[in-house]
Design an enzyme around this catalytic site. Sequence first.
Site, PDB file in Angstrom:
ATOM      1  CG  ASP A 106      18.461   0.765  -3.395  1.00  0.00           C
ATOM      2  OD1 ASP A 106      17.648  -0.341  -3.017  1.00  0.00           O
ATOM      3  OD2 ASP A 106      19.014   0.378  -4.399  1.00  0.00           O
ATOM      4  N   GLY A 158      18.097  -4.783   1.592  1.00  0.00           N
ATOM      5  CA  GLY A 158      18.119  -6.118   1.658  1.00  0.00           C
ATOM      6  C   GLY A 158      19.650  -6.487   1.645  1.00  0.00           C
ATOM      7  CG  ASN A 197       9.273  -1.273  -3.591  1.00  0.00           C
ATOM      8  OD1 ASN A 197       9.554  -0.038  -3.052  1.00  0.00           O
ATOM      9  ND2 ASN A 197      10.379  -1.986  -4.288  1.00  0.00           N
ATOM     10  CD1 TRP A 198       2.040  -1.477  -4.381  1.00  0.00           C
ATOM     11  CD2 TRP A 198       1.847  -2.719  -2.478  1.00  0.00           C
ATOM     12  NE1 TRP A 198       1.669  -0.665  -3.503  1.00  0.00           N
ATOM     13  CE2 TRP A 198       1.546  -1.281  -2.512  1.00  0.00           C
ATOM     14  CE3 TRP A 198       1.626  -3.486  -1.466  1.00  0.00           C
ATOM     15  CZ2 TRP A 198       0.890  -0.762  -1.157  1.00  0.00           C
ATOM     16  CZ3 TRP A 198       1.080  -2.870  -0.358  1.00  0.00           C
ATOM     17  CH2 TRP A 198       0.669  -1.770  -0.246  1.00  0.00           C
TER      18      TRP A 198
HETATM   19  C1  IPE Z   1      13.658   2.129  -5.293  1.00  0.00           C
HETATM   20  O1  IPE Z   1      14.514   1.058  -4.918  1.00  0.00           O
HETATM   21  C2  IPE Z   1      12.312   2.382  -4.408  1.00  0.00           C
HETATM   22  C3  IPE Z   1      12.723   2.686  -3.133  1.00  0.00           C
HETATM   23  C4  IPE Z   1      13.672   2.821  -2.497  1.00  0.00           C
HETATM   24  C5  IPE Z   1      11.300   2.780  -2.165  1.00  0.00           C
HETATM   25  P1  IPE Z   1      14.123  -0.370  -5.394  1.00  0.00           P
HETATM   26  O2  IPE Z   1      15.254  -1.504  -4.862  1.00  0.00           O
HETATM   27  O3  IPE Z   1      12.812  -0.929  -5.255  1.00  0.00           O
HETATM   28  O4  IPE Z   1      14.773  -0.084  -6.975  1.00  0.00           O
HETATM   29  P2  IPE Z   1      15.408  -0.820  -8.028  1.00  0.00           P
HETATM   30  O5  IPE Z   1      14.756  -2.281  -8.105  1.00  0.00           O
HETATM   31  O6  IPE Z   1      16.759  -1.241  -7.689  1.00  0.00           O
HETATM   32  O7  IPE Z   1      15.164  -0.113  -9.360  1.00  0.00           O
HETATM   33  C1  IPE Z   2      15.266  -0.288  -0.051  1.00  0.00           C
HETATM   34  O1  IPE Z   2      16.059  -1.483   0.070  1.00  0.00           O
HETATM   35  C2  IPE Z   2      13.917  -0.528   0.734  1.00  0.00           C
HETATM   36  C3  IPE Z   2      12.856  -0.545  -0.183  1.00  0.00           C
HETATM   37  C4  IPE Z   2      12.932  -0.679  -1.542  1.00  0.00           C
HETATM   38  C5  IPE Z   2      11.469  -0.819   0.241  1.00  0.00           C
HETATM   39  P1  IPE Z   2      15.878  -2.590  -0.737  1.00  0.00           P
HETATM   40  O2  IPE Z   2      15.035  -3.469   0.026  1.00  0.00           O
HETATM   41  O3  IPE Z   2      15.716  -2.402  -2.242  1.00  0.00           O
HETATM   42  O4  IPE Z   2      17.353  -3.253  -0.434  1.00  0.00           O
HETATM   43  P2  IPE Z   2      18.296  -3.969  -1.779  1.00  0.00           P
HETATM   44  O5  IPE Z   2      18.173  -3.095  -2.810  1.00  0.00           O
HETATM   45  O6  IPE Z   2      17.579  -5.229  -2.169  1.00  0.00           O
HETATM   46  O7  IPE Z   2      19.533  -4.260  -1.084  1.00  0.00           O
HETATM   47 MG    MG Z   3      16.786  -2.030  -3.749  1.00  0.00          MG
END
Ligand code: IPE
Ligand code: IPE
Ligand code: MG
Length: 251
Positions: free
Chosen positions: A22, A25, A70-71
């Site tokens: 995680d 982003g 995530n979709w």
């Molecule tokens: C968990 O991260 C899913 C993955 C690492 C693929 P998310 O960013 O989707 O989870 P939340 O929204 O912080 O709970």
């Molecule tokens: C984890 O990083 C990757 C996926 C969930 C695919 P994020 O994309 O959730 O990054 P943040 O949590 O928004 O920083």
């Molecule tokens: Mg995340």
Amino acid sequence: MTESLLPDANLPLPRHIAVIMDGNGRWARRRSLPRLMGHREGVKSVRETVTACAEMHIDALTLYAFSTENWGRPSREVTGLMRLLRNYLVREVEEMIENDIRLVAMGRLEQLPGTVRKALDRAMAMTAHCRGMVLNLALSYSGRTELVDAVQRLAAGVARGEIAPENIDEAAIGSFLYHSELPEPDLVIRTSGEQRISNFMIWQIAYAELFFADVPWPDFRQPHLYAAIREFQRRDRRFGLVPGAISEKAG
Ligand code: IPE
Ligand code: IPE
Ligand code: MG
């Protein structure tokens, strides 16, 4: 890296490490870059983590790469993630074979785009003979949908008269989960400072040790992995018992 920072060679390693990758982003946002740049940088952390775990002879490494939730992200981000995933699968397969890594995946894989499915199927077939570490990618995965799928298959067995309801126990339920042949995760690592599970392996991590790393996933490299394992080695796993009664179970 100095010797002292390596995991303790005299203590057991986790057999199965599961990682909630995680913070991609936020890594990008802090640099005023598009989120996809964070995902791209995160692939380097994936490579380093996979190689380090294989070198330590960890039995299984599960990486939570894409959740069913995530979709719902903007389509540009989803498309970019799928492209990165496909490229990773195409480019890394030779290295996986060299490191004796067998690739498997879990989740609603039929929801993945055809190009990703093809690359995934090819990489799994090409590494099927490997006998070192199992690399398990959680793709279009959620712990609750996994349980839904398991309950549906279990109920079908009951309806066919193959399973008696009174014989449904923990082992029976566990056997219907994805890749039930893998040991349950001993150590779950989540990066980015968030302290939640986000629908990840909710059945299998009942007694896992949880480790929350403050760094976002693109900054998580070998020293962070070693630190998580050293912390795991310091934990006193009791499984609800009294100290000293569980050494054979924890090993
Ligand atoms: C968990 O991260 C899913 C993955 C690492 C693929 P998310 O960013 O989707 O989870 P939340 O929204 O912080 O709970
Ligand atoms: C984890 O990083 C990757 C996926 C969930 C695919 P994020 O994309 O959730 O990054 P943040 O949590 O928004 O920083
Ligand atoms: Mg995340």
